[in-house]
Write a protein that holds these residues in place. Structure first.
Motif, PDB file in Angstrom:
ATOM      1  N   VAL A  10       0.842  -1.200   0.000  1.00  0.00           N
ATOM      2  CA  VAL A  10       0.000   0.000   0.000  1.00  0.00           C
ATOM      3  C   VAL A  10       0.876   1.249   0.000  1.00  0.00           C
ATOM      4  CG1 VAL A  10      -1.682   1.331   1.334  1.00  0.00           C
ATOM      5  CG2 VAL A  10      -1.994  -1.125   1.056  1.00  0.00           C
ATOM      6  N   ILE A  11       1.883   1.268   0.841  1.00  0.00           N
ATOM      7  CA  ILE A  11       2.786   2.416   0.915  1.00  0.00           C
ATOM      8  C   ILE A  11       3.526   2.597  -0.409  1.00  0.00           C
ATOM      9  CG2 ILE A  11       4.900   3.284   2.003  1.00  0.00           C
ATOM     10  CD1 ILE A  11       3.818   1.986   4.643  1.00  0.00           C
ATOM     11  N   ASP A  12       4.044   1.508  -0.963  1.00  0.00           N
ATOM     12  CA  ASP A  12       4.769   1.578  -2.237  1.00  0.00           C
ATOM     13  C   ASP A  12       3.879   2.065  -3.372  1.00  0.00           C
ATOM     14  OD1 ASP A  12       7.023   0.688  -0.950  1.00  0.00           O
ATOM     15  OD2 ASP A  12       6.986  -1.326  -1.831  1.00  0.00           O
ATOM     16  N   SER A  13       2.587   1.784  -3.295  1.00  0.00           N
ATOM     17  CA  SER A  13       1.668   2.214  -4.351  1.00  0.00           C
ATOM     18  C   SER A  13       1.288   3.686  -4.203  1.00  0.00           C
ATOM     19  CB  SER A  13       0.395   1.358  -4.338  1.00  0.00           C
ATOM     20  OG  SER A  13      -0.398   1.648  -3.199  1.00  0.00           O
ATOM     21  N   GLN A  14       1.717   4.292  -3.100  1.00  0.00           N
ATOM     22  CA  GLN A  14       1.414   5.692  -2.781  1.00  0.00           C
ATOM     23  C   GLN A  14      -0.090   5.941  -2.702  1.00  0.00           C
ATOM     24  OE1 GLN A  14       3.641   8.089  -5.558  1.00  0.00           O
ATOM     25  NE2 GLN A  14       5.561   7.589  -4.576  1.00  0.00           N
ATOM     26  N   LYS A  15      -0.799   4.945  -2.176  1.00  0.00           N
ATOM     27  CA  LYS A  15      -2.234   5.056  -1.962  1.00  0.00           C
ATOM     28  C   LYS A  15      -2.509   4.841  -0.484  1.00  0.00           C
ATOM     29  CE  LYS A  15      -3.364   3.276  -6.521  1.00  0.00           C
ATOM     30  NZ  LYS A  15      -4.126   2.295  -7.282  1.00  0.00           N
ATOM     31  N   SER A  16      -3.710   5.187  -0.069  1.00  0.00           N
ATOM     32  CA  SER A  16      -4.118   4.920   1.304  1.00  0.00           C
ATOM     33  C   SER A  16      -4.837   3.572   1.351  1.00  0.00           C
ATOM     34  CB  SER A  16      -5.061   6.016   1.801  1.00  0.00           C
ATOM     35  OG  SER A  16      -6.291   5.954   1.107  1.00  0.00           O
TER      36      SER A  16
END
Length: 90
Positions: A10-16
């Protein structure tokens, strides 16, 4: 292990987490249950793996390989589309 890997993706995708839940059409806070140690169903595990283009084995901590070969993913996607298209024409 599952939640740690999910959180990293989730963090790597830059999404919440909420954005990922919306895109997967999950109820709000559905992914938060995994933080408490709950294991995902086989269906949800597969959906999450497909969403992030990783293997289910990676999500479960059984494999350290981060993602599939992109060419293999593309081939599988096109194969699925071709089968659907062929099915509709017959």
């Amino acid at each position: 292990m599952f939640y740690d890997r999910l959180k990293t993706l989730v963090i790597d995708s830059q999404k919440s987490f909420n954005q990922v839940e919306r895109e997967l059409r999950y109820p709000r806070n559905a992914l938060a249950n995994y933080r408490l140690g709950k294991e995902p169903s086989a269906k949800r595990l597969t959906e999450i793996a497909d969403y992030f283009n990783v293997t289910t084995e990676y999500l479960l901590g059984k494999d350290d390989k981060y993602s599939y070969n992109k060419a293999k993913l593309l081939f599988e996607y096109l194969k699925t589309k071709l089968v659907k298209l062929y099915s509709k024409s017959n």
